[in-house]
Write an enzyme that holds these catalytic residues in place. Structure first.
Site, PDB file in Angstrom:
ATOM      1  N   CYS A  98       0.862  -1.176   0.000  1.00 47.42           N
ATOM      2  CA  CYS A  98       0.000   0.000   0.000  1.00 47.42           C
ATOM      3  C   CYS A  98       0.907   1.238   0.000  1.00 47.42           C
ATOM      4  O   CYS A  98       2.130   1.132   0.182  1.00 47.42           O
ATOM      5  CB  CYS A  98      -0.904  -0.004   1.223  1.00 47.42           C
ATOM      6  SG  CYS A  98       0.029   0.097   2.749  1.00 47.42           S
TER       7      CYS A  98
ATOM      8  N   CYS B 208       2.570   6.319   8.565  1.00 48.82           N
ATOM      9  CA  CYS B 208       1.656   6.571   7.450  1.00 48.82           C
ATOM     10  C   CYS B 208       0.781   7.787   7.789  1.00 48.82           C
ATOM     11  O   CYS B 208       0.257   7.878   8.906  1.00 48.82           O
ATOM     12  CB  CYS B 208       0.787   5.340   7.218  1.00 48.82           C
ATOM     13  SG  CYS B 208      -0.437   5.626   5.942  1.00 48.82           S
TER      14      CYS B 208
ATOM     15  N   HIS C 212      -1.550  -5.182  18.469  1.00 49.38           N
ATOM     16  CA  HIS C 212      -0.929  -4.653  17.243  1.00 49.38           C
ATOM     17  C   HIS C 212      -0.250  -3.315  17.525  1.00 49.38           C
ATOM     18  O   HIS C 212      -0.817  -2.454  18.184  1.00 49.38           O
ATOM     19  CB  HIS C 212      -1.990  -4.493  16.154  1.00 49.38           C
ATOM     20  CG  HIS C 212      -1.408  -4.287  14.793  1.00 49.38           C
ATOM     21  ND1 HIS C 212      -0.917  -3.069  14.374  1.00 49.38           N
ATOM     22  CD2 HIS C 212      -1.202  -5.153  13.775  1.00 49.38           C
ATOM     23  CE1 HIS C 212      -0.451  -3.197  13.141  1.00 49.38           C
ATOM     24  NE2 HIS C 212      -0.611  -4.457  12.750  1.00 49.38           N
TER      25      HIS C 212
ATOM     26  N   GLU D 216       0.176  -0.705  15.805  1.00 49.52           N
ATOM     27  CA  GLU D 216      -0.567   0.501  15.386  1.00 49.52           C
ATOM     28  C   GLU D 216      -1.560   0.909  16.477  1.00 49.52           C
ATOM     29  O   GLU D 216      -1.683   2.092  16.816  1.00 49.52           O
ATOM     30  CB  GLU D 216      -1.313   0.245  14.074  1.00 49.52           C
ATOM     31  CG  GLU D 216      -2.091   1.479  13.604  1.00 49.52           C
ATOM     32  CD  GLU D 216      -3.072   1.191  12.481  1.00 49.52           C
ATOM     33  OE1 GLU D 216      -2.743   0.420  11.562  1.00 49.52           O
ATOM     34  OE2 GLU D 216      -4.191   1.753  12.532  1.00 49.52           O
TER      35      GLU D 216
ATOM     36  N   SER E 184       1.306 -10.588   9.519  1.00 47.69           N
ATOM     37  CA  SER E 184       0.635  -9.399   8.982  1.00 47.69           C
ATOM     38  C   SER E 184      -0.862  -9.479   9.243  1.00 47.69           C
ATOM     39  O   SER E 184      -1.556 -10.367   8.738  1.00 47.69           O
ATOM     40  CB  SER E 184       0.919  -9.304   7.480  1.00 47.69           C
ATOM     41  OG  SER E 184      -0.094  -8.591   6.834  1.00 47.69           O
TER      42      SER E 184
END
Ligand code: F3S
Length: 282
Positions: free
Chosen positions: A12, A98, A126, A128, A221
């Site tokens: 991405c 990001c 996770h 993030e 992932s």
């Protein structure tokens, strides 16, 4: 046999940007380059970077012990506290968070200033989500129906909902509908990334029209795992593979149409390798 590769398969924008950032630092000839955690969930790419001298800081202890060098923040982002801890002499920070994740940090921060409890829909393990949590004054992470039920006993009067960028869209909608009934004053930000939404929708459509589906990505992932779950739901013969070797024992001989998709951290060359193999062998 027909083989269809999802147009959204592979890196991405945010992952590509983070990787480009690392390679740029290498090309600048910097000596001590570190990433805080692996730059992407892909062992092959991380191995290549290691060869080029990029070291991975695996823990907060390692990060705190660092006296000099360039630290690259990966696309997942980090908490405000980690950011602040890196603001010290000898350390250069290169932030490859990001922009879509950065935006969530801003939403969480603003919601906290407004006195809202932040409900993060995502996986608490996770990075993030851990990073987002670090921009909230108070928060709860919700990842299942059971988590929602648990929240029932402790309803905040004012809340904001955000999502991990790679969360499953339909689960997010379901959780939001549930929470809207519980919380009096609620602000909802659908922070699922477009790249994820498109990838999931394309995978769903493809899985419905093929005889077998191949999902390529690193076992760690989370967005690839979600893709696989979606594919499995619509196509019983779905395979989660990391590399071509994982596919070798599978026989696709009698099938007419194979679909291929891949997670956001899967390099193009692996997708091509798998595609060529399926086309040529069956
Ligand atoms: Fe960013 Fe979306 Fe990728 S949030 S890291 S572009 S999946």
């Amino acid at each position: 046999m027909k083989v269809t590769v999802a147009s959204s398969a592979g890196f991405c924008f945010g992952v590509q940007r983070a990787l480009d950032t690392v390679y740029r630092q290498i090309s600048l000839g910097k000596k001590d380059i570190y990433t805080y955690g692996p730059i992407i969930h892909n062992a092959h790419v991380v191995a290549d970077l290691k060869e080029k001298g990029v070291k991975v800081l695996q823990s907060r202890e390692e990060l705190d012990a660092l006296e000099s060098g360039t630290v690259i923040i990966r696309s997942h982002g980090v908490s405000r506290e980690v950011m602040e801890s890196l603001d010290r002499e000898g350390i250069e920070i290169v932030d490859a968070t990001c922009p879509f994740v950065k935006k969530i940090h801003g939403i969480a921060e603003k919601a906290s200033e407004e006195g809202r409890h932040v409900i993060i829909i995502g996986d608490s393990g996770h990075p993030e989500v851990q990073g987002i949590a670090g921009w909230c004054r108070s928060y709860t992470v919700v990842n299942s129906r059971e988590d929602l039920e648990r929240l029932k006993g402790n309803i905040p009067p004012k809340a904001a909902i955000v999502a991990q960028t790679t969360y499953n869209c339909s689960d997010f909608k379901e959780f939001v509908d549930f929470l809207k009934f519980l919380v009096y004053d609620i602000a909802v930000a659908n922070t699922i990334c477009n790249a994820t939404t498109e990838r999931q929708m394309e995978a769903r459509g493809l899985a419905q029209s093929v005889d077998a589906m191949i999902v390529i990505g690193d076992i760690h992932s989370s967005n690839t795992q979600k893709l696989y779950e979606i594919c499995k739901q619509f196509c019983k013969r779905s395979y989660f593979i990391e590399t071509l070797d994982d596919l070798k024992p599978v026989n696709f001989q009698s099938l007419r149409h194979i679909g291929i998709t891949a997670g956001a951290s899967t390099p193009k060359n692996i997708i091509e390798e798998v595609q060529n193999y399926v086309r040529n062998e069956f």
